[in-house]
Scaffold this motif. Structure first.
Motif, PDB file in Angstrom:
ATOM      1  N   GLY A   1      -8.696 -11.038  -3.908  1.00  0.00           N
ATOM      2  CA  GLY A   1      -9.806 -10.874  -4.296  1.00  0.00           C
ATOM      3  C   GLY A   1     -10.428 -11.709  -5.687  1.00  0.00           C
ATOM      4  O   GLY A   1     -11.548 -11.591  -5.876  1.00  0.00           O
ATOM      5  N   GLY A   2      -9.570 -12.761  -6.271  1.00  0.00           N
ATOM      6  CA  GLY A   2      -9.742 -12.985  -7.463  1.00  0.00           C
ATOM      7  C   GLY A   2     -10.791 -14.067  -7.564  1.00  0.00           C
ATOM      8  O   GLY A   2     -11.426 -14.258  -8.656  1.00  0.00           O
ATOM      9  N   GLY A   3     -10.888 -14.658  -6.387  1.00  0.00           N
ATOM     10  CA  GLY A   3     -12.104 -15.726  -6.277  1.00  0.00           C
ATOM     11  C   GLY A   3     -13.401 -15.093  -6.406  1.00  0.00           C
ATOM     12  O   GLY A   3     -14.427 -15.724  -6.423  1.00  0.00           O
ATOM     13  N   TYR A   4     -13.591 -13.547  -6.100  1.00  0.00           N
ATOM     14  CA  TYR A   4     -14.988 -13.118  -6.481  1.00  0.00           C
ATOM     15  C   TYR A   4     -15.200 -12.697  -7.742  1.00  0.00           C
ATOM     16  O   TYR A   4     -16.337 -12.405  -8.063  1.00  0.00           O
ATOM     17  CB  TYR A   4     -14.656 -11.748  -5.558  1.00  0.00           C
ATOM     18  CG  TYR A   4     -14.783 -11.954  -4.077  1.00  0.00           C
ATOM     19  CD1 TYR A   4     -16.006 -12.401  -3.336  1.00  0.00           C
ATOM     20  CD2 TYR A   4     -13.665 -11.867  -3.295  1.00  0.00           C
ATOM     21  CE1 TYR A   4     -16.025 -12.361  -2.103  1.00  0.00           C
ATOM     22  CE2 TYR A   4     -13.628 -12.076  -1.877  1.00  0.00           C
ATOM     23  CZ  TYR A   4     -14.709 -12.306  -1.310  1.00  0.00           C
ATOM     24  OH  TYR A   4     -14.773 -12.465   0.120  1.00  0.00           O
ATOM     25  N   LEU A   5     -14.354 -12.929  -8.666  1.00  0.00           N
ATOM     26  CA  LEU A   5     -14.584 -12.679 -10.312  1.00  0.00           C
ATOM     27  C   LEU A   5     -15.621 -13.978 -10.545  1.00  0.00           C
ATOM     28  O   LEU A   5     -15.357 -15.247 -10.651  1.00  0.00           O
ATOM     29  CB  LEU A   5     -13.448 -12.800 -10.748  1.00  0.00           C
ATOM     30  CG  LEU A   5     -13.599 -12.447 -12.567  1.00  0.00           C
ATOM     31  CD1 LEU A   5     -14.097 -11.054 -12.631  1.00  0.00           C
ATOM     32  CD2 LEU A   5     -12.555 -12.709 -13.219  1.00  0.00           C
ATOM     33  N   LYS A   6     -17.020 -13.502 -10.956  1.00  0.00           N
ATOM     34  CA  LYS A   6     -17.980 -14.415 -11.153  1.00  0.00           C
ATOM     35  C   LYS A   6     -18.307 -14.283 -12.768  1.00  0.00           C
ATOM     36  O   LYS A   6     -19.093 -15.182 -13.241  1.00  0.00           O
ATOM     37  CB  LYS A   6     -19.147 -14.183 -10.451  1.00  0.00           C
ATOM     38  CG  LYS A   6     -18.814 -14.322  -8.820  1.00  0.00           C
ATOM     39  CD  LYS A   6     -18.234 -15.853  -8.543  1.00  0.00           C
ATOM     40  CE  LYS A   6     -17.823 -15.978  -7.021  1.00  0.00           C
ATOM     41  NZ  LYS A   6     -17.338 -17.170  -6.773  1.00  0.00           N
TER      42      LYS A   6
END
Length: 274
Positions: free
Chosen positions: A98-103
């Motif tokens: 889910g690291g791609g969701y870190l914004k």
């Protein structure tokens, strides 16, 4: 599409939320399962989940939640900005499930006794690492800390600073200054954005009216413009003042139809790269 760019969840069996007073109506669990039907009923399609406590384990948990729930389009997490290996830590978070969701990254600056905390060299180095990682930085501050926010944003033009809850103006007392002047100074910098959030709980939760909120909403609308404003519910804190659907409706009433799409969709999509 409608985006709620600011909400929380917590599970008191996982960890305490020590900022919530004993006996408060929000001193209980709030989950995505609780939020989802309310969000859908209010026409909200996507959300941004925002950190609540300065605990390293929370951010990976939130990233996993985002990966598991279509409603969550992004996460604003926490990491220690002053750690020497902050760049490596941000990379580690991005590599997690889910690291791609870190914004974005947020720190509870409102709890720091030093009004110039954002200007400390170790913090500035950490903020530069946030920018290099391609993330935004959310500012949760009190009005007296706004001048330091402006100096920090001026020192780091490569970083997008997102002001949460309008910088918590004194809506309950009806005061505008010096908050209004300070927020205008921050808005004069092009790398700053503001969340139209937290209004109802900064007002008197028991007796607020739309007219109480309007001078503050109008100030940030004029200062930032709709292309640098985004809606956030601040659920479940907002439930102290109104149900979720009412928060969406009241915020909608504070903006014109021509401003609505930018504030309720476009700004969040762009700033957080959703």
């Amino acid at each position: 599409m409608t985006v709620d760019a600011h909400h929380h969840v917590w599970d008191l069996s996982v960890r305490d939320q020590d900022w919530i007073e004993a006996g408060s109506p929000i001193r209980r669990d709030f989950t995505i399962a609780d939020l989802e039907p309310q969000a859908r009923a209010a026409g909200v399609d996507r959300t941004v989940l925002v950190q609540t406590v300065t605990v390293a384990e929370e951010t990976p948990e939130f990233l996993a939640l985002a990966a598991a729930h279509e409603l969550i389009a992004g996460v604003v997490g926490w990491t220690d900005l002053t750690r020497p290996d902050v760049t490596d830590e941000l990379a580690r978070l991005r590599d997690l499930p889910g690291g791609g969701y870190l914004k974005g990254i947020r720190h509870q600056v409102q709890g720091e006794p030093d009004p110039g905390w954002l200007l400390r060299p170790d913090v500035q180095r950490g903020l530069a690492a946030v920018a290099e990682t391609g993330l935004a930085h959310d500012l949760v501050v009190l009005p007296h800390q706004l001048p330091a926010c402006t100096k920090a944003a001026a020192a780091l033009p490569q970083l997008t600073f997102v002001l949460d809850h309008l910088g918590k103006p004194p809506i309950a007392s009806g005061g505008l200054e010096p908050w209004a002047s300070d927020v205008r100074a921050l808005a004069a910098l092009p790398n700053t954005v503001c969340k139209l959030s937290g209004l109802l709980t900064q007002a008197d939760p028991a007796s607020w009216s739309v007219n109480d909120l309007r001078p503050y909403a109008d100030t940030v609308l004029d200062a930032f413009g709709p292309d640098r404003l985004m809606f956030g519910s601040d659920w479940p804190v907002s439930t102290l003042a109104a149900p979720y659907g009412d928060v969406v409706a009241v915020t909608s009433a504070l903006v014109s139809p021509s401003e609505h799409r930018q504030i309720f969709e476009s700004t969040a999509l762009r700033v957080y790269d959703l």
